[in-house]
Design a protein around this motif. Sequence first.
Motif, PDB file in Angstrom:
ATOM      1  N   ASN A  62      -4.522 -11.668  -3.329  1.00  0.00           N
ATOM      2  CA  ASN A  62      -3.554 -11.960  -4.305  1.00  0.00           C
ATOM      3  C   ASN A  62      -4.102 -12.508  -5.486  1.00  0.00           C
ATOM      4  O   ASN A  62      -3.757 -13.508  -6.127  1.00  0.00           O
ATOM      5  CB  ASN A  62      -2.448 -12.792  -3.670  1.00  0.00           C
ATOM      6  CG  ASN A  62      -1.139 -12.840  -4.706  1.00  0.00           C
ATOM      7  OD1 ASN A  62      -1.079 -12.192  -5.233  1.00  0.00           O
ATOM      8  ND2 ASN A  62      -0.574 -14.169  -4.457  1.00  0.00           N
ATOM      9  N   GLY A 107      -3.021 -10.435 -10.542  1.00  0.00           N
ATOM     10  CA  GLY A 107      -2.077 -10.726 -11.514  1.00  0.00           C
ATOM     11  C   GLY A 107      -2.666 -11.115 -12.710  1.00  0.00           C
ATOM     12  O   GLY A 107      -3.590 -11.618 -12.683  1.00  0.00           O
ATOM     13  N   ASN A 128       1.686 -13.260 -14.274  1.00  0.00           N
ATOM     14  CA  ASN A 128       2.612 -12.250 -13.901  1.00  0.00           C
ATOM     15  C   ASN A 128       1.898 -11.482 -12.626  1.00  0.00           C
ATOM     16  O   ASN A 128       0.746 -10.850 -12.980  1.00  0.00           O
ATOM     17  CB  ASN A 128       3.116 -11.358 -14.954  1.00  0.00           C
ATOM     18  CG  ASN A 128       4.300 -10.294 -14.451  1.00  0.00           C
ATOM     19  OD1 ASN A 128       4.272  -9.959 -13.538  1.00  0.00           O
ATOM     20  ND2 ASN A 128       4.893  -9.980 -15.595  1.00  0.00           N
ATOM     21  N   TYR A 182       3.016  -8.935 -11.033  1.00  0.00           N
ATOM     22  CA  TYR A 182       3.593  -7.459 -11.054  1.00  0.00           C
ATOM     23  C   TYR A 182       3.406  -6.886  -9.488  1.00  0.00           C
ATOM     24  O   TYR A 182       3.123  -5.693  -9.151  1.00  0.00           O
ATOM     25  CB  TYR A 182       2.556  -6.594 -11.645  1.00  0.00           C
ATOM     26  CG  TYR A 182       2.292  -6.806 -13.140  1.00  0.00           C
ATOM     27  CD1 TYR A 182       3.562  -6.739 -14.061  1.00  0.00           C
ATOM     28  CD2 TYR A 182       1.164  -7.101 -13.741  1.00  0.00           C
ATOM     29  CE1 TYR A 182       3.700  -6.891 -15.087  1.00  0.00           C
ATOM     30  CE2 TYR A 182       1.253  -7.280 -15.053  1.00  0.00           C
ATOM     31  CZ  TYR A 182       2.376  -7.105 -15.874  1.00  0.00           C
ATOM     32  OH  TYR A 182       2.530  -7.447 -17.287  1.00  0.00           O
ATOM     33  N   GLU A 183       3.922  -7.615  -8.385  1.00  0.00           N
ATOM     34  CA  GLU A 183       3.798  -6.892  -7.140  1.00  0.00           C
ATOM     35  C   GLU A 183       2.389  -6.267  -6.851  1.00  0.00           C
ATOM     36  O   GLU A 183       2.474  -5.133  -6.464  1.00  0.00           O
ATOM     37  CB  GLU A 183       4.867  -6.065  -7.032  1.00  0.00           C
ATOM     38  CG  GLU A 183       6.140  -6.640  -6.751  1.00  0.00           C
ATOM     39  CD  GLU A 183       7.480  -5.916  -6.715  1.00  0.00           C
ATOM     40  OE1 GLU A 183       7.386  -4.753  -6.255  1.00  0.00           O
ATOM     41  OE2 GLU A 183       8.523  -6.204  -7.184  1.00  0.00           O
ATOM     42  N   THR A 184       1.494  -7.107  -7.002  1.00  0.00           N
ATOM     43  CA  THR A 184       0.140  -6.515  -6.831  1.00  0.00           C
ATOM     44  C   THR A 184      -0.154  -6.264  -5.605  1.00  0.00           C
ATOM     45  O   THR A 184      -1.006  -5.376  -5.094  1.00  0.00           O
ATOM     46  CB  THR A 184      -1.216  -7.025  -7.678  1.00  0.00           C
ATOM     47  OG1 THR A 184      -1.039  -8.502  -7.261  1.00  0.00           O
ATOM     48  CG2 THR A 184      -0.671  -6.974  -8.935  1.00  0.00           C
ATOM     49  N   GLN A 185       0.370  -7.251  -4.586  1.00  0.00           N
ATOM     50  CA  GLN A 185       0.001  -7.129  -2.970  1.00  0.00           C
ATOM     51  C   GLN A 185       1.090  -6.373  -2.240  1.00  0.00           C
ATOM     52  O   GLN A 185       2.334  -6.580  -2.482  1.00  0.00           O
ATOM     53  CB  GLN A 185       0.064  -8.480  -2.456  1.00  0.00           C
ATOM     54  CG  GLN A 185      -0.981  -9.320  -2.701  1.00  0.00           C
ATOM     55  CD  GLN A 185      -0.823 -10.625  -1.687  1.00  0.00           C
ATOM     56  OE1 GLN A 185       0.232 -11.280  -1.916  1.00  0.00           O
ATOM     57  NE2 GLN A 185      -1.964 -10.801  -0.844  1.00  0.00           N
ATOM     58  N   THR A 186       0.606  -5.078  -1.976  1.00  0.00           N
ATOM     59  CA  THR A 186       1.415  -3.977  -1.500  1.00  0.00           C
ATOM     60  C   THR A 186       0.797  -3.496  -0.005  1.00  0.00           C
ATOM     61  O   THR A 186      -0.479  -3.504   0.057  1.00  0.00           O
ATOM     62  CB  THR A 186       1.792  -2.850  -2.293  1.00  0.00           C
ATOM     63  OG1 THR A 186       0.570  -1.969  -2.525  1.00  0.00           O
ATOM     64  CG2 THR A 186       2.463  -3.316  -3.548  1.00  0.00           C
ATOM     65  N   ARG A 194       1.333   0.037   2.157  1.00  0.00           N
ATOM     66  CA  ARG A 194       2.013   1.339   2.132  1.00  0.00           C
ATOM     67  C   ARG A 194       1.617   2.021   3.423  1.00  0.00           C
ATOM     68  O   ARG A 194       0.445   2.201   3.677  1.00  0.00           O
ATOM     69  CB  ARG A 194       1.688   2.290   0.842  1.00  0.00           C
ATOM     70  CG  ARG A 194       2.375   1.474  -0.295  1.00  0.00           C
ATOM     71  CD  ARG A 194       2.059   2.518  -1.467  1.00  0.00           C
ATOM     72  NE  ARG A 194       0.708   3.092  -1.506  1.00  0.00           N
ATOM     73  CZ  ARG A 194      -0.326   2.407  -2.292  1.00  0.00           C
ATOM     74  NH1 ARG A 194      -0.046   0.937  -2.870  1.00  0.00           N
ATOM     75  NH2 ARG A 194      -1.409   2.795  -2.486  1.00  0.00           N
TER      76      ARG A 194
END
Length: 148
Positions: free
Chosen positions: A114, A117, A133, A135-139, A141
Motif C-alpha cells: 500500500n 498512492g 489519493n 486510487y484503489e491501488t491495492q487489488t 484479482r
Amino acid sequence: LELVLSQDITSFWELSGNLNLYRINIKGHTGNLLFPYPHTFEIKSSSDVTWDSKIINTFTISDDLEIQLTGLYFADKDIPQGIQFSRSSIDLGIKKNLWDGKGELTLAATDMMNRFGLRQEIEGDGFVAEYQNFYETQTIRIAFKYKF
C-alpha cells in the motif's frame, strides 16, 4: 534516458527491468482565478531531474506454473504547485495453465505494501497542504480463461 535489462539468471528465473531518467521543466506562470473570489496566482519556474524503475522477476516453476514478482519505484518529482513524493509498489502474479493449455487460471495482487498512492505537497498563497489519493491501488484479482 531509458535503460532496459533482460537476463536469464537460471533455467527457471528471468530478470528484466528498466530505469528511466528524465528532466521536468516547469515554466512560471501568473494567472487570475475568479473563485471563490477574484485573485491572482503564481506558479514558479522549476527544473528537476528524476527517475523511475521497474524490476520484474519471472519464475517458471513447471511447464504449467509461472510466478511473477514485480517492483516499481517512482522518485520524488516537481509538479507545478509543489512536489509529488516518491511511491513504490510490489506486485505478485501467479499463472497456472490447465487442460493442456486450453485453460488458464491467474491470481494477481497489486501494491501489496500500500505504497503506490499519490502523495503531494501543494504550496499556495499563504498555505501548504498535503494531498493523498490511493486510487484503489491495492487489488486482488482472480481470472479464468478458456480457449475453444
